[in-house]
Scaffold this motif. Sequence first.
Motif, PDB file in Angstrom:
ATOM      1  N   UNK A 129       0.836  -1.221  -0.164  1.00 18.16           N
ATOM      2  CA  UNK A 129      -0.006   0.083   0.048  1.00 18.16           C
ATOM      3  C   UNK A 129       0.812   1.258  -0.121  1.00 18.16           C
ATOM      4  N   UNK A 130       1.961   1.321   0.811  1.00 16.06           N
ATOM      5  CA  UNK A 130       2.661   2.273   0.762  1.00 16.06           C
ATOM      6  C   UNK A 130       3.132   2.697  -0.849  1.00 16.06           C
ATOM      7  N   UNK A 131       3.751   1.822  -1.476  1.00 14.46           N
ATOM      8  CA  UNK A 131       4.094   1.998  -2.851  1.00 14.46           C
ATOM      9  C   UNK A 131       3.263   2.649  -3.589  1.00 14.46           C
ATOM     10  N   UNK A 132       1.858   2.305  -3.540  1.00 14.21           N
ATOM     11  CA  UNK A 132       0.715   3.164  -3.992  1.00 14.21           C
ATOM     12  C   UNK A 132       0.517   4.530  -3.663  1.00 14.21           C
ATOM     13  N   UNK A 133       0.517   4.469  -2.283  1.00 16.02           N
ATOM     14  CA  UNK A 133       0.326   5.896  -1.820  1.00 16.02           C
ATOM     15  C   UNK A 133       1.541   6.909  -2.143  1.00 16.02           C
ATOM     16  N   UNK A 134       2.654   6.360  -2.365  1.00 11.37           N
ATOM     17  CA  UNK A 134       4.098   7.105  -2.589  1.00 11.37           C
ATOM     18  C   UNK A 134       3.588   7.734  -4.232  1.00 11.37           C
ATOM     19  N   UNK A 135       3.244   6.650  -4.929  1.00 14.88           N
ATOM     20  CA  UNK A 135       2.568   7.057  -6.445  1.00 14.88           C
ATOM     21  C   UNK A 135       1.888   8.169  -6.318  1.00 14.88           C
ATOM     22  N   UNK A 136       0.908   8.160  -5.754  1.00 15.62           N
ATOM     23  CA  UNK A 136      -0.304   9.230  -5.783  1.00 15.62           C
ATOM     24  C   UNK A 136       0.338  10.409  -5.156  1.00 15.62           C
ATOM     25  N   UNK A 137       1.006  10.254  -4.198  1.00 18.39           N
ATOM     26  CA  UNK A 137       1.710  11.582  -3.643  1.00 18.39           C
ATOM     27  C   UNK A 137       2.575  12.392  -4.888  1.00 18.39           C
ATOM     28  N   UNK A 138       3.316  11.540  -5.430  1.00 18.84           N
ATOM     29  CA  UNK A 138       4.212  12.095  -6.341  1.00 18.84           C
ATOM     30  C   UNK A 138       3.481  12.501  -7.601  1.00 18.84           C
ATOM     31  N   UNK A 139       2.260  12.352  -8.030  1.00 17.48           N
ATOM     32  CA  UNK A 139       1.348  12.661  -9.085  1.00 17.48           C
ATOM     33  C   UNK A 139       0.705  14.068  -8.393  1.00 17.48           C
ATOM     34  N   UNK A 140       0.231  13.990  -7.544  1.00 12.97           N
ATOM     35  CA  UNK A 140      -0.266  15.141  -6.923  1.00 12.97           C
ATOM     36  C   UNK A 140       0.649  16.439  -6.827  1.00 12.97           C
ATOM     37  N   UNK A 141       1.738  16.162  -6.201  1.00 12.47           N
ATOM     38  CA  UNK A 141       2.716  17.044  -5.944  1.00 12.47           C
ATOM     39  C   UNK A 141       3.391  17.603  -7.336  1.00 12.47           C
ATOM     40  N   UNK A 142       3.508  16.881  -8.311  1.00 11.87           N
ATOM     41  CA  UNK A 142       4.091  17.327  -9.468  1.00 11.87           C
ATOM     42  C   UNK A 142       2.947  18.034 -10.107  1.00 11.87           C
ATOM     43  N   UNK A 143       1.613  17.808  -9.996  1.00 15.01           N
ATOM     44  CA  UNK A 143       0.661  18.580 -10.708  1.00 15.01           C
ATOM     45  C   UNK A 143       0.459  19.667 -10.140  1.00 15.01           C
ATOM     46  N   UNK A 144       0.482  19.831  -8.793  1.00 18.27           N
ATOM     47  CA  UNK A 144       0.203  21.207  -8.007  1.00 18.27           C
ATOM     48  C   UNK A 144       1.591  22.308  -8.024  1.00 18.27           C
ATOM     49  N   UNK A 145       2.790  21.433  -8.333  1.00 16.91           N
ATOM     50  CA  UNK A 145       3.984  22.390  -8.587  1.00 16.91           C
ATOM     51  C   UNK A 145       3.971  23.029 -10.012  1.00 16.91           C
ATOM     52  N   UNK A 146       3.601  22.296 -10.938  1.00 17.76           N
ATOM     53  CA  UNK A 146       3.392  22.675 -12.369  1.00 17.76           C
ATOM     54  C   UNK A 146       2.392  23.531 -12.440  1.00 17.76           C
ATOM     55  N   UNK A 147       1.129  23.296 -11.752  1.00 17.96           N
ATOM     56  CA  UNK A 147      -0.120  24.408 -11.753  1.00 17.96           C
ATOM     57  C   UNK A 147       0.394  25.793 -11.324  1.00 17.96           C
ATOM     58  N   UNK A 148       1.263  25.785 -10.118  1.00 14.83           N
ATOM     59  CA  UNK A 148       1.481  26.963  -9.569  1.00 14.83           C
ATOM     60  C   UNK A 148       2.659  27.788 -10.243  1.00 14.83           C
ATOM     61  N   UNK A 149       3.598  26.936 -10.897  1.00 14.87           N
ATOM     62  CA  UNK A 149       4.429  27.654 -11.800  1.00 14.87           C
ATOM     63  C   UNK A 149       3.870  28.196 -12.991  1.00 14.87           C
ATOM     64  N   UNK A 150       2.994  27.487 -13.725  1.00 17.23           N
ATOM     65  CA  UNK A 150       2.312  28.256 -14.686  1.00 17.23           C
ATOM     66  C   UNK A 150       1.402  29.159 -14.704  1.00 17.23           C
ATOM     67  N   UNK A 151       0.712  29.316 -13.319  1.00 16.95           N
ATOM     68  CA  UNK A 151      -0.206  30.423 -13.160  1.00 16.95           C
ATOM     69  C   UNK A 151       0.808  31.671 -12.743  1.00 16.95           C
ATOM     70  N   UNK A 152       1.680  31.321 -12.183  1.00 16.92           N
ATOM     71  CA  UNK A 152       2.582  32.689 -11.767  1.00 16.92           C
ATOM     72  C   UNK A 152       3.309  33.209 -13.292  1.00 16.92           C
ATOM     73  N   UNK A 153       3.425  32.443 -14.249  1.00 16.72           N
ATOM     74  CA  UNK A 153       3.751  33.131 -15.523  1.00 16.72           C
ATOM     75  C   UNK A 153       2.553  33.433 -16.279  1.00 16.72           C
ATOM     76  N   UNK A 154       1.529  33.159 -15.939  1.00 15.66           N
ATOM     77  CA  UNK A 154       0.307  33.299 -16.797  1.00 15.66           C
ATOM     78  C   UNK A 154       0.149  32.628 -18.011  1.00 15.66           C
ATOM     79  N   UNK A 155       0.420  31.499 -17.915  1.00 13.93           N
ATOM     80  CA  UNK A 155       0.422  30.376 -18.798  1.00 13.93           C
ATOM     81  C   UNK A 155      -1.054  29.803 -18.825  1.00 13.93           C
ATOM     82  N   UNK A 156      -1.626  29.923 -17.519  1.00 16.53           N
ATOM     83  CA  UNK A 156      -2.664  29.714 -17.741  1.00 16.53           C
ATOM     84  C   UNK A 156      -3.852  30.348 -17.332  1.00 16.53           C
TER      85      UNK A 156
END
Length: 354
Positions: free
Chosen positions: A327-354
């Motif tokens: 289960x820990x492996x699945x949780x780790x995978x989900x956390x990585x997915x969400x973290x990457x999406x949030x980081x990219x969204x914040x970066x693109x929003x700051x640059x007015x790309x979204x």
Amino acid sequence: MVDNGTSGPQVRGQIWRDGEPVDGFELAKVSDCIDDPSTMIWADLVDPSHETLSALADELDLNRWAVEDALAASERVKATGYAHHTFITVYAVAFDGAAAAPDSELDVEFAENALKVQRISMFLVGNALITVRLTAGRDAADDRSAVFDMDDVVARWDEIGGLERGVGSLLHGLLDVVVDGHFEAVQQLDDAIEDLESMLFDDSTGSRSLQRRTYLLRKNLVALRRVVLPMREVVSLIQRRRDALGSSDRLDAEFTDLYDHVLRATEWTESLRDMVTTVFETNLSLQDARLNTVMKKLTGWAAIIAVPTAITGFYGQNVPFPGFEHTAGFVTSVVLLLTAMVVLYVLFKRRDWL
């Protein structure tokens, strides 16, 4: 003023003697009075036959090519000086501003009916002004004969009270009414273009409708420009041949003022052409900017989706990975997915790309 009151070709006119109107008018009297310095003659022929105008031309020694031009289906604006007379062709115009209103229905009729024109040919011979207007052959539903009302010219002649100044006063009064019509049409076109400019940044206006309206306005403006610009040469030739008007320098001030009005109408028309071009180019630029914004947003969302896809694709390989079957492996995978999406969204929003 006398009108023959018959259907088809109509003849209307007036004879003045010593500045006073003479009762009764007949076209046949024109040649009898034309050499009398105490008289002044105006004759208006509406839809004359070729035979009628040719007979009058023979009596008054009018150039036969000028007669053909007066009856031609189309003719450019011009003024031509002949040995015994001056021939002038101008166009009266009327613009239907309601057809160009932002909330009006856009269709092909806008281009066809918004700007109406009527040709007026004039023979200035001796102390007589002969006007020829063509209205026949037009669609009955499109009353273009209403473009130019000769009664307005007659009223203008009565206002100036300068009939004793020679036939040049008749010519000036007629051209003044024509140029006033040009000014009114240019004003209405200017208002229509301003409405068009306000629609550029209105998101509720469709791009296709805006482009169509711009094209139709430009088409009407080009048609107006064809009849307004050559008026400079017309008034210039009249000023050069003022001795032929029988008024010498008595009308210099009036024709100079008329020439100034023509120049203003010409300059205004030219500025409107630049405005329409600017609106067209601005609309294209806005479309490019909107397309770039859409592509920028699509690229940003594609990048957000691409990183989780890479992670899930990597862990979807048929090899054991950290946390495999735990289960820990699945949780780790989900956390990585969400973290990457949030980081990219914040970066693109700051640059007015979204």
